[in-house]
Design a protein around this motif. Sequence first.
Motif, PDB file in Angstrom:
ATOM      1  N   HIS A  11      18.197 -23.825   0.985  1.00  8.55           N
ATOM      2  CA  HIS A  11      17.500 -22.960   1.940  1.00  8.55           C
ATOM      3  C   HIS A  11      16.019 -22.911   1.568  1.00  8.55           C
ATOM      4  O   HIS A  11      15.673 -22.638   0.421  1.00  8.55           O
ATOM      5  N   GLN A  12      15.177 -23.146   2.553  1.00  6.39           N
ATOM      6  CA  GLN A  12      13.749 -23.228   2.254  1.00  6.39           C
ATOM      7  C   GLN A  12      13.127 -21.862   1.989  1.00  6.39           C
ATOM      8  O   GLN A  12      12.350 -21.706   1.057  1.00  6.39           O
ATOM      9  N   GLU A  13      13.454 -20.872   2.788  1.00  5.68           N
ATOM     10  CA  GLU A  13      12.825 -19.557   2.629  1.00  5.68           C
ATOM     11  C   GLU A  13      13.884 -18.483   2.380  1.00  5.68           C
ATOM     12  O   GLU A  13      14.762 -18.264   3.216  1.00  5.68           O
ATOM     13  N   ILE A  14      13.797 -17.831   1.213  1.00  6.90           N
ATOM     14  CA  ILE A  14      14.607 -16.653   0.899  1.00  6.90           C
ATOM     15  C   ILE A  14      13.632 -15.622   0.347  1.00  6.90           C
ATOM     16  O   ILE A  14      13.179 -15.732  -0.797  1.00  6.90           O
ATOM     17  N   THR A  15      13.301 -14.645   1.163  1.00  5.71           N
ATOM     18  CA  THR A  15      12.209 -13.742   0.802  1.00  5.71           C
ATOM     19  C   THR A  15      12.585 -12.286   1.081  1.00  5.71           C
ATOM     20  O   THR A  15      13.562 -11.985   1.767  1.00  5.71           O
ATOM     21  N   LEU A  16      11.765 -11.386   0.530  1.00  6.98           N
ATOM     22  CA  LEU A  16      11.993  -9.951   0.627  1.00  6.98           C
ATOM     23  C   LEU A  16      10.905  -9.276   1.450  1.00  6.98           C
ATOM     24  O   LEU A  16       9.714  -9.602   1.325  1.00  6.98           O
ATOM     25  N   ASP A  17      11.300  -8.334   2.260  1.00  6.09           N
ATOM     26  CA  ASP A  17      10.379  -7.447   2.965  1.00  6.09           C
ATOM     27  C   ASP A  17      10.046  -6.295   2.006  1.00  6.09           C
ATOM     28  O   ASP A  17      10.935  -5.547   1.588  1.00  6.09           O
ATOM     29  N   THR A  18       8.776  -6.145   1.665  1.00  9.82           N
ATOM     30  CA  THR A  18       8.389  -5.148   0.658  1.00  9.82           C
ATOM     31  C   THR A  18       7.577  -3.994   1.247  1.00  9.82           C
ATOM     32  O   THR A  18       6.879  -3.293   0.527  1.00  9.82           O
ATOM     33  N   ARG A  19       7.695  -3.771   2.538  1.00 10.61           N
ATOM     34  CA  ARG A  19       6.901  -2.699   3.151  1.00 10.61           C
ATOM     35  C   ARG A  19       7.266  -1.318   2.591  1.00 10.61           C
ATOM     36  O   ARG A  19       6.386  -0.459   2.435  1.00 10.61           O
ATOM     37  N   LEU A  20       8.528  -1.096   2.286  1.00 14.39           N
ATOM     38  CA  LEU A  20       8.909   0.209   1.730  1.00 14.39           C
ATOM     39  C   LEU A  20       8.285   0.407   0.354  1.00 14.39           C
ATOM     40  O   LEU A  20       7.760   1.492   0.046  1.00 14.39           O
ATOM     41  N   LEU A  21       8.313  -0.625  -0.482  1.00 14.18           N
ATOM     42  CA  LEU A  21       7.657  -0.531  -1.786  1.00 14.18           C
ATOM     43  C   LEU A  21       6.165  -0.249  -1.625  1.00 14.18           C
ATOM     44  O   LEU A  21       5.594   0.577  -2.349  1.00 14.18           O
ATOM     45  N   GLN A  22       5.529  -0.920  -0.674  1.00  8.99           N
ATOM     46  CA  GLN A  22       4.091  -0.750  -0.496  1.00  8.99           C
ATOM     47  C   GLN A  22       3.725   0.653  -0.024  1.00  8.99           C
ATOM     48  O   GLN A  22       2.567   1.067  -0.168  1.00  8.99           O
ATOM     49  N   SER A  23       4.680   1.405   0.507  1.00 12.21           N
ATOM     50  CA  SER A  23       4.405   2.798   0.869  1.00 12.21           C
ATOM     51  C   SER A  23       4.388   3.703  -0.359  1.00 12.21           C
ATOM     52  O   SER A  23       3.907   4.838  -0.287  1.00 12.21           O
ATOM     53  N   LEU A  24       4.878   3.185  -1.489  1.00 12.49           N
ATOM     54  CA  LEU A  24       4.937   3.966  -2.722  1.00 12.49           C
ATOM     55  C   LEU A  24       3.981   3.455  -3.796  1.00 12.49           C
ATOM     56  O   LEU A  24       3.577   4.217  -4.674  1.00 12.49           O
ATOM     57  N   TYR A  25       3.659   2.171  -3.728  1.00 13.10           N
ATOM     58  CA  TYR A  25       2.816   1.544  -4.750  1.00 13.10           C
ATOM     59  C   TYR A  25       1.759   0.710  -4.041  1.00 13.10           C
ATOM     60  O   TYR A  25       2.073  -0.082  -3.140  1.00 13.10           O
ATOM     61  N   SER A  26       0.516   0.857  -4.466  1.00 17.15           N
ATOM     62  CA  SER A  26      -0.593   0.144  -3.823  1.00 17.15           C
ATOM     63  C   SER A  26      -0.737  -1.257  -4.408  1.00 17.15           C
ATOM     64  O   SER A  26      -1.393  -1.448  -5.445  1.00 17.15           O
ATOM     65  N   CYS A  27      -0.107  -2.214  -3.760  1.00 15.34           N
ATOM     66  CA  CYS A  27      -0.229  -3.604  -4.206  1.00 15.34           C
ATOM     67  C   CYS A  27      -1.621  -4.133  -3.883  1.00 15.34           C
ATOM     68  O   CYS A  27      -2.232  -3.749  -2.882  1.00 15.34           O
ATOM     69  N   GLN A  28      -2.107  -5.034  -4.736  1.00 16.81           N
ATOM     70  CA  GLN A  28      -3.401  -5.662  -4.540  1.00 16.81           C
ATOM     71  C   GLN A  28      -3.199  -7.109  -4.116  1.00 16.81           C
ATOM     72  O   GLN A  28      -2.179  -7.727  -4.446  1.00 16.81           O
ATOM     73  N   PRO A  29      -4.149  -7.690  -3.378  1.00 14.85           N
ATOM     74  CA  PRO A  29      -3.993  -9.091  -2.956  1.00 14.85           C
ATOM     75  C   PRO A  29      -3.712 -10.039  -4.123  1.00 14.85           C
ATOM     76  O   PRO A  29      -2.938 -10.991  -3.991  1.00 14.85           O
ATOM     77  N   LEU A  30      -4.327  -9.756  -5.290  1.00 13.67           N
ATOM     78  CA  LEU A  30      -4.138 -10.623  -6.443  1.00 13.67           C
ATOM     79  C   LEU A  30      -2.692 -10.631  -6.925  1.00 13.67           C
ATOM     80  O   LEU A  30      -2.242 -11.602  -7.547  1.00 13.67           O
ATOM     81  N   ASP A  31      -1.936  -9.567  -6.638  1.00 14.24           N
ATOM     82  CA  ASP A  31      -0.546  -9.493  -7.083  1.00 14.24           C
ATOM     83  C   ASP A  31       0.302 -10.630  -6.532  1.00 14.24           C
ATOM     84  O   ASP A  31       1.330 -10.982  -7.113  1.00 14.24           O
ATOM     85  N   SER A  32      -0.103 -11.192  -5.389  1.00 13.75           N
ATOM     86  CA  SER A  32       0.669 -12.255  -4.748  1.00 13.75           C
ATOM     87  C   SER A  32       0.178 -13.653  -5.110  1.00 13.75           C
ATOM     88  O   SER A  32       0.722 -14.644  -4.602  1.00 13.75           O
ATOM     89  N   ALA A  33      -0.826 -13.770  -5.970  1.00 15.71           N
ATOM     90  CA  ALA A  33      -1.403 -15.073  -6.302  1.00 15.71           C
ATOM     91  C   ALA A  33      -0.604 -15.755  -7.409  1.00 15.71           C
ATOM     92  O   ALA A  33      -0.406 -15.165  -8.478  1.00 15.71           O
ATOM     93  N   PRO A  34      -0.141 -16.986  -7.198  1.00 13.55           N
ATOM     94  CA  PRO A  34       0.610 -17.696  -8.253  1.00 13.55           C
ATOM     95  C   PRO A  34      -0.136 -17.761  -9.580  1.00 13.55           C
ATOM     96  O   PRO A  34       0.467 -17.577 -10.646  1.00 13.55           O
ATOM     97  N   ALA A  35      -1.456 -18.011  -9.534  1.00 10.38           N
ATOM     98  CA  ALA A  35      -2.224 -18.117 -10.772  1.00 10.38           C
ATOM     99  C   ALA A  35      -2.223 -16.801 -11.542  1.00 10.38           C
ATOM    100  O   ALA A  35      -2.170 -16.788 -12.783  1.00 10.38           O
ATOM    101  N   GLU A  36      -2.268 -15.668 -10.829  1.00  9.00           N
ATOM    102  CA  GLU A  36      -2.240 -14.367 -11.490  1.00  9.00           C
ATOM    103  C   GLU A  36      -0.871 -14.101 -12.104  1.00  9.00           C
ATOM    104  O   GLU A  36      -0.771 -13.538 -13.198  1.00  9.00           O
ATOM    105  N   MET A  37       0.184 -14.504 -11.424  1.00  8.04           N
ATOM    106  CA  MET A  37       1.532 -14.324 -11.981  1.00  8.04           C
ATOM    107  C   MET A  37       1.692 -15.117 -13.276  1.00  8.04           C
ATOM    108  O   MET A  37       2.253 -14.621 -14.257  1.00  8.04           O
ATOM    109  N   VAL A  38       1.199 -16.344 -13.273  1.00  5.66           N
ATOM    110  CA  VAL A  38       1.258 -17.170 -14.480  1.00  5.66           C
ATOM    111  C   VAL A  38       0.397 -16.560 -15.575  1.00  5.66           C
ATOM    112  O   VAL A  38       0.784 -16.513 -16.750  1.00  5.66           O
ATOM    113  N   ARG A  39      -0.779 -16.052 -15.213  1.00 12.07           N
ATOM    114  CA  ARG A  39      -1.664 -15.429 -16.205  1.00 12.07           C
ATOM    115  C   ARG A  39      -0.973 -14.234 -16.862  1.00 12.07           C
ATOM    116  O   ARG A  39      -1.025 -14.070 -18.088  1.00 12.07           O
TER     117      ARG A  39
END
Length: 297
Positions: free
Chosen positions: A257-285
């Motif tokens: 299956h090519q895409e298996i992903t999560l809807d995180t809108r409920l989490l984002q109502s409780l925690y302020s995610c930043q654009p960098l949180d979704s960057a592969p390079a930041e995750m590796v860092r």
Amino acid sequence: MTKADPATAPHWLITGSTGRVGRLLMAAWRAEPPAATLLRQLRKASSATAAHGEILWDPLAGALPASLPKTECLIAYAGITPAYGADLDLNAALAEATFRAAAKAGIPRILITSSSAVYGVPDGGTAADEAIPLRPVNAYGRSKAAMEEICSIWRDRGLEICCLRIGNVAGADALLLNGQAAQGKPLKIDQFSNGTGPVRSYIGPLTLARVTATLAAYPARLPTTLNIAAPQPIAMSDLASAAGYAWEWQPAPEAAHQEITLDTRLLQSLYSCQPLDSAPAEMVRQWQLNPPDRVNV
């Protein structure tokens, strides 16, 4: 283990700190301590890990020690995964024992790790939200779904329990660990008919630690279930490249299956995610910046 003032800070008890994700979480909290006194649960003492704030307790063996200070949140990262080869049905038994002990000790809030595997593969590649029916397709997902049924029973008995349906954690996932062990050989990544590869929901270990701390201290009642991942899914080929791995395409199996992903809108109502949180390079860092404690207890 933290710089919190023990006279005023809340106490959080963490189970599963020696597991794959637990070690990443503790490494992140060593680098960025939360505003709490962390009590790290261990099943047995070890001279290599002995430190102030450790609680000797085997959840399957009985109640928490009477010496446990007043604890505001139990962060239950302990669990059985396929990697350990143990009976996955123990996930439900472990949850039952944990909730019984928490209720007896007067711990009002529990964060317990479930998994995105409880969803199986949502129809049409749509992102799974917390309200869709659970349709696990493997034994691990079924064991976590059974664990969530135990959660419902204990909520009716008065415990606040939030199930964290976690996606892939960078550094505990198969792609990065396989690449680390590949010894210079290129990784194989499935290529689908559109010329691209798998897309999954990921989160970096430091972001996971921040999310967990936010939920542990949240001033209002939490949802019963929460998807835990960065807001934007990522291509696994991008993650491999960000880690500096050599990789090459292989034809995707028919059942893949090519895409298996999560809807995180409920989490984002409780925690302020930043654009960098979704960057592969930041995750590796985040993974490489704070190597986890590799002591197993």
